[in-house]
Design a protein around this motif. Structure first.
Motif, mmCIF file in Angstrom:
data_model
loop_
_atom_site.group_PDB
_atom_site.id
_atom_site.type_symbol
_atom_site.label_atom_id
_atom_site.label_comp_id
_atom_site.label_asym_id
_atom_site.label_seq_id
_atom_site.Cartn_x
_atom_site.Cartn_y
_atom_site.Cartn_z
ATOM 1 N N GLN A 55 0.831 -1.205 0.000
ATOM 2 C CA GLN A 55 0.000 0.000 0.000
ATOM 3 C C GLN A 55 0.869 1.259 0.000
ATOM 4 O O GLN A 55 0.594 2.205 -0.731
ATOM 5 N N MET A 56 1.914 1.266 0.783
ATOM 6 C CA MET A 56 2.798 2.429 0.828
ATOM 7 C C MET A 56 3.511 2.618 -0.512
ATOM 8 O O MET A 56 3.674 3.736 -0.964
ATOM 9 N N LEU A 57 3.922 1.515 -1.118
ATOM 10 C CA LEU A 57 4.579 1.589 -2.419
ATOM 11 C C LEU A 57 3.629 2.206 -3.444
ATOM 12 O O LEU A 57 4.006 3.103 -4.188
ATOM 13 N N LEU A 58 2.387 1.744 -3.458
ATOM 14 C CA LEU A 58 1.412 2.235 -4.436
ATOM 15 C C LEU A 58 1.006 3.686 -4.176
ATOM 16 O O LEU A 58 0.661 4.404 -5.112
ATOM 17 N N LEU A 59 1.053 4.113 -2.922
ATOM 18 C CA LEU A 59 0.632 5.467 -2.578
ATOM 19 C C LEU A 59 1.779 6.473 -2.586
ATOM 20 O O LEU A 59 1.560 7.659 -2.322
ATOM 21 N N ALA A 60 2.980 6.028 -2.896
ATOM 22 C CA ALA A 60 4.119 6.946 -2.932
ATOM 23 C C ALA A 60 3.838 8.061 -3.935
ATOM 24 O O ALA A 60 3.304 7.822 -5.025
ATOM 25 N N ASN A 61 4.188 9.280 -3.558
ATOM 26 C CA ASN A 61 3.944 10.437 -4.423
ATOM 27 C C ASN A 61 4.845 10.462 -5.648
ATOM 28 O O ASN A 61 4.557 11.170 -6.606
ATOM 29 N N SER A 62 5.926 9.704 -5.611
ATOM 30 C CA SER A 62 6.835 9.608 -6.749
ATOM 31 C C SER A 62 7.791 8.448 -6.520
ATOM 32 O O SER A 62 7.925 7.957 -5.396
ATOM 33 N N ALA A 63 8.467 8.062 -7.599
ATOM 34 C CA ALA A 63 9.497 7.033 -7.453
ATOM 35 C C ALA A 63 10.657 7.572 -6.624
ATOM 36 O O ALA A 63 11.299 6.813 -5.892
ATOM 37 N N ALA A 64 10.909 8.875 -6.688
ATOM 38 C CA ALA A 64 11.965 9.474 -5.873
ATOM 39 C C ALA A 64 11.647 9.325 -4.392
ATOM 40 O O ALA A 64 12.547 9.108 -3.577
ATOM 41 N N GLU A 65 10.384 9.422 -4.030
ATOM 42 C CA GLU A 65 9.985 9.224 -2.635
ATOM 43 C C GLU A 65 10.247 7.778 -2.214
ATOM 44 O O GLU A 65 10.709 7.521 -1.110
ATOM 45 N N LEU A 66 9.978 6.848 -3.107
ATOM 46 C CA LEU A 66 10.274 5.442 -2.833
ATOM 47 C C LEU A 66 11.775 5.243 -2.645
ATOM 48 O O LEU A 66 12.212 4.555 -1.722
#
Length: 125
Positions: free
Chosen positions: A91-102
């Motif tokens: 869920q956190m991966l899918l809700l990340a605001n960007s790949a940079a946030e991941l």
């Protein structure tokens, strides 16, 4: 038409896929770790999306707008958990605001934090 044997479907080694070395990640400072993980995340997103890694927009688009839905997210989650030996929350991966946030969260997690958790509108390590 000549039929050729199906390609070997075994998973390539970590070195071949650009998986950063766990010891190198641990030894790197936060910005170096983020750079190594950015390359890895771009590669994985590019593979899943069928585009060149350098074409992946890591800063301007949420994961869902990149085309990462539940199935692609599961694949990304499983690969990253296996490659990086981390624990990711889908869920956190899918809700990340960007790949940079991941990438930032992974860099923090590999720097000592254990899991990803949601805090306000940001995914935190």
């Amino acid at each position: 038409m000549t039929l050729t044997p199906q390609a070997d479907r075994t998973r390539p080694s970590a070195h071949q896929t650009g998986v950063p070395d766990r010891a190198a990640l641990a030894a790197a400072d936060h910005s170096e770790r983020k750079s190594m993980l950015d390359t890895y995340v771009r590669h994985e997103l590019g593979r899943i999306l069928g585009i060149a890694p350098q074409s992946v927009d890591t800063t301007g688009r949420p994961m869902y707008s990149l085309g990462i839905g539940s199935i692609a997210g599961l694949e990304l989650q499983y690969r990253m958990e296996a490659d990086l030996q981390v624990e990711l929350n889908l869920q956190m991966l899918l809700l990340a605001n960007s790949a940079a946030e991941l990438v930032d969260c992974l860099a923090g997690q590999l720097g000592g934090a254990r899991t990803l958790r949601r805090s306000g509108s940001r995914v935190m390590a």
